[in-house]
Scaffold this motif. Structure first.
Motif, mmCIF file in Angstrom:
data_model
loop_
_atom_site.group_PDB
_atom_site.id
_atom_site.type_symbol
_atom_site.label_atom_id
_atom_site.label_comp_id
_atom_site.label_asym_id
_atom_site.label_seq_id
_atom_site.Cartn_x
_atom_site.Cartn_y
_atom_site.Cartn_z
ATOM 1 N N LEU A 1 0.707 -0.797 0.005
ATOM 2 C CA LEU A 1 0.190 -0.025 0.089
ATOM 3 C C LEU A 1 0.425 1.243 -0.422
ATOM 4 O O LEU A 1 1.176 1.797 0.649
ATOM 5 N N VAL A 2 0.536 1.538 -0.709
ATOM 6 C CA VAL A 2 1.259 3.078 -1.326
ATOM 7 C C VAL A 2 0.652 4.031 -0.911
ATOM 8 O O VAL A 2 -0.425 4.744 -1.133
ATOM 9 N N LEU A 3 0.047 4.665 0.523
ATOM 10 C CA LEU A 3 -0.920 5.527 1.234
ATOM 11 C C LEU A 3 -0.690 7.350 0.061
ATOM 12 O O LEU A 3 0.468 7.829 0.681
ATOM 13 N N VAL A 4 -1.449 7.773 -0.506
ATOM 14 C CA VAL A 4 -1.418 8.760 -0.809
ATOM 15 C C VAL A 4 -1.775 10.250 -0.080
ATOM 16 O O VAL A 4 -3.440 9.864 0.124
ATOM 17 N N ALA A 5 -0.758 11.027 0.569
ATOM 18 C CA ALA A 5 -1.113 11.996 0.704
ATOM 19 C C ALA A 5 -1.714 13.750 0.450
ATOM 20 O O ALA A 5 -1.472 14.516 1.308
ATOM 21 N N LYS A 6 -1.585 13.144 -0.622
ATOM 22 C CA LYS A 6 -2.078 14.357 -1.957
ATOM 23 C C LYS A 6 -2.845 15.341 -0.668
ATOM 24 O O LYS A 6 -3.878 14.996 -0.465
ATOM 25 N N THR A 7 -2.872 16.468 -0.720
ATOM 26 C CA THR A 7 -3.675 17.752 -0.097
ATOM 27 C C THR A 7 -3.841 16.715 1.470
ATOM 28 O O THR A 7 -4.570 18.457 2.211
ATOM 29 N N VAL A 8 -3.040 16.138 2.508
ATOM 30 C CA VAL A 8 -3.722 15.901 3.419
ATOM 31 C C VAL A 8 -2.449 16.753 4.470
ATOM 32 O O VAL A 8 -0.913 16.932 4.205
ATOM 33 N N PRO A 9 -2.581 17.535 5.336
ATOM 34 C CA PRO A 9 -1.903 17.853 5.977
ATOM 35 C C PRO A 9 -0.991 17.313 7.061
ATOM 36 O O PRO A 9 -1.170 15.903 7.403
ATOM 37 N N PRO A 10 0.454 17.848 7.325
ATOM 38 C CA PRO A 10 1.408 16.471 7.936
ATOM 39 C C PRO A 10 0.604 16.262 9.092
ATOM 40 O O PRO A 10 0.690 14.884 9.709
ATOM 41 N N GLU A 11 0.762 16.738 9.784
ATOM 42 C CA GLU A 11 -0.514 16.264 11.278
ATOM 43 C C GLU A 11 -1.792 14.826 11.414
ATOM 44 O O GLU A 11 -1.652 14.198 12.035
ATOM 45 N N ARG A 12 -2.133 15.471 9.648
ATOM 46 C CA ARG A 12 -2.863 13.785 10.074
ATOM 47 C C ARG A 12 -2.061 12.999 9.071
ATOM 48 O O ARG A 12 -2.591 11.813 9.977
ATOM 49 N N GLN B 1 1.540 2.995 9.011
ATOM 50 C CA GLN B 1 2.185 3.478 8.149
ATOM 51 C C GLN B 1 3.148 4.175 7.251
ATOM 52 O O GLN B 1 3.268 5.200 8.081
ATOM 53 N N ARG B 2 4.049 2.868 6.591
ATOM 54 C CA ARG B 2 5.410 3.592 6.460
ATOM 55 C C ARG B 2 5.611 4.522 5.289
ATOM 56 O O ARG B 2 6.957 5.049 4.508
ATOM 57 N N VAL B 3 4.913 3.927 3.746
ATOM 58 C CA VAL B 3 5.211 4.357 2.687
ATOM 59 C C VAL B 3 4.038 5.065 2.100
ATOM 60 O O VAL B 3 2.273 5.105 2.547
ATOM 61 N N LEU B 4 4.219 6.061 1.638
ATOM 62 C CA LEU B 4 3.735 7.803 1.211
ATOM 63 C C LEU B 4 3.689 8.205 -0.314
ATOM 64 O O LEU B 4 5.132 8.034 -0.663
ATOM 65 N N GLY B 5 3.028 8.069 -1.118
ATOM 66 C CA GLY B 5 3.476 8.843 -2.370
ATOM 67 C C GLY B 5 2.509 10.691 -1.847
ATOM 68 O O GLY B 5 1.818 10.797 -1.484
ATOM 69 N N GLU B 6 2.804 10.672 -3.182
ATOM 70 C CA GLU B 6 2.738 12.721 -2.866
ATOM 71 C C GLU B 6 2.184 12.461 -4.854
ATOM 72 O O GLU B 6 3.585 12.233 -5.583
ATOM 73 N N ASN B 7 2.061 13.546 -5.150
ATOM 74 C CA ASN B 7 1.546 13.597 -6.348
ATOM 75 C C ASN B 7 2.665 15.562 -7.250
ATOM 76 O O ASN B 7 2.962 15.211 -8.208
ATOM 77 N N LYS B 8 2.555 15.618 -6.315
ATOM 78 C CA LYS B 8 3.576 17.695 -6.840
ATOM 79 C C LYS B 8 4.304 17.623 -5.766
ATOM 80 O O LYS B 8 4.518 17.725 -4.366
ATOM 81 N N VAL B 9 5.316 17.665 -6.766
ATOM 82 C CA VAL B 9 6.533 18.164 -5.537
ATOM 83 C C VAL B 9 7.289 18.779 -5.067
ATOM 84 O O VAL B 9 7.747 18.814 -4.081
ATOM 85 N N PHE C 1 -7.684 9.093 4.270
ATOM 86 C CA PHE C 1 -7.471 10.225 4.621
ATOM 87 C C PHE C 1 -9.475 10.760 4.469
ATOM 88 O O PHE C 1 -9.787 12.161 5.216
ATOM 89 N N GLY C 2 -9.631 10.253 3.737
ATOM 90 C CA GLY C 2 -11.509 11.033 3.698
ATOM 91 C C GLY C 2 -11.340 11.852 2.512
ATOM 92 O O GLY C 2 -10.424 12.209 1.706
ATOM 93 N N PRO C 3 -12.351 12.564 1.780
ATOM 94 C CA PRO C 3 -12.679 13.247 0.027
ATOM 95 C C PRO C 3 -11.787 14.640 0.720
ATOM 96 O O PRO C 3 -11.372 15.116 1.625
ATOM 97 N N ARG C 4 -11.353 14.791 -0.887
ATOM 98 C CA ARG C 4 -10.043 16.280 -0.212
ATOM 99 C C ARG C 4 -11.201 17.424 -0.837
ATOM 100 O O ARG C 4 -12.037 16.911 -0.776
ATOM 101 N N PRO C 5 -10.928 18.348 -0.877
ATOM 102 C CA PRO C 5 -11.928 19.551 0.268
ATOM 103 C C PRO C 5 -12.037 19.794 -1.215
ATOM 104 O O PRO C 5 -12.745 20.871 -1.955
ATOM 105 N N THR C 6 -10.542 20.082 -2.630
ATOM 106 C CA THR C 6 -11.161 19.745 -3.943
ATOM 107 C C THR C 6 -11.076 19.139 -5.006
ATOM 108 O O THR C 6 -10.531 18.373 -4.755
ATOM 109 N N SER C 7 -11.676 18.383 -6.011
ATOM 110 C CA SER C 7 -12.157 17.941 -6.563
ATOM 111 C C SER C 7 -10.223 17.421 -7.721
ATOM 112 O O SER C 7 -9.138 18.393 -7.198
ATOM 113 N N ASP C 8 -9.927 16.669 -7.814
ATOM 114 C CA ASP C 8 -9.177 16.007 -9.195
ATOM 115 C C ASP C 8 -8.489 16.351 -9.720
ATOM 116 O O ASP C 8 -7.313 17.276 -10.278
#
Length: 244
Positions: A31-42, A51-59, A226-233
């Motif tokens: 599992l790569v847990l995608v942290a896109k738009t998710v704040p660090p504290e969450r 969980q130790r493997v995280l994914g990001e979409n934007k550099v 993490f739940g729905p994102r505040p903005t759409s993809d």
């Protein structure tokens, strides 16, 4: 237990069950847990749940988040489209890139990696849906691309990544995944990297169980934990759907 921990537990259980349905051990899928738009504290709630493997979409977002979570042991995966002018920054935090899809990017990565004296795990992104809005190689471009990658000693290709068509048609979703599965089968036999190309990264929050049934060894899930994102993809990443 936090909502993130509960959701993560549910997703892990569903991943394991789908792996068993596909004739594999429950722990066969990463599992790569995608942290896109998710704040660090969450994100820390997921780290607290193991969980130790995280994914990001934007550099830029990934680098900032990696710095904010620098005290934690994390393997960062770049899963979004990567521009050549972002290579220096992505290599500051990412342990792998799942979106390698063109030779100029390979060349830029290689040059920087040679300077750093290190290697990089990569997945070759394939556009299995045929949609113009998605990045990735066309299926018939994959074998020549793998041959060309042998010129880049610092890149370690270990498989393939794709995004299925965003649709309610499960047959079409399965078709996309089966295309990638067939590409891997051929590459294992014919590509110069051979048996090293064993992994398939496919499946997001809406289709990861289908992907596992079709042979995924890696899934990229974010909103289911993490739940729905505040903005759409489409607002966040207008050029192409982004894996999560």
């Amino acid at each position: 237990m936090s909502d993130v921990a509960r959701n993560l537990e549910t997703v892990r259980a569903r991943i394991g069950a789908a792996a068993v349905r596909s004739g594999r051990p429950a722990d066969a899928v990463r599992l790569v847990l995608v942290a896109k738009t998710v704040p660090p504290e969450r994100v820390r709630l997921a780290l607290d749940a193991g969980q130790r493997v995280l994914g990001e979409n934007k550099v830029q977002e990934g680098r900032a988040k990696a710095e904010a979570l620098a005290d934690a042991s994390i393997r960062w995966s770049m899963i979004g489209h990567l521009q050549t002018n972002k290579v220096k920054d992505v290599l500051r935090f990412a342990h792998e890139v799942q979106s390698l899809d063109r030779l100029p990017l390979a060349a830029t990565l290689e040059k920087r990696l040679q300077h750093l004296g290190r290697g990089l795990d990569v997945l070759v992104q394939v556009n299995t849906s045929g949609e113009a809005s998605k990045y990735g190689l066309a299926p018939d471009e994959v074998m020549p691309f793998l041959q060309a990658l042998t010129a880049f000693a610092s890149l370690r290709p270990y498989g393939f990544m794709t995004l299925a068509r965003f649709t309610a048609d499960t047959d079409e979703i399965r078709r996309c995944f089966r295309v990638l599965h067939a590409i891997r089968a051929r590459a294992l036999q014919e590509a110069p990297q051979g048996e090293r190309l064993a992994d398939l990264s496919m499946g997001m929050s809406g289709d990861y169980e289908i992907a596992i049934e079709e042979g995924a060894t890696i899934v990229r899930v974010g909103q289911a934990v993490f739940g729905p994102r505040p903005t759409s993809d489409s607002s966040y990443w207008p050029e192409a759907a982004s894996g999560s």
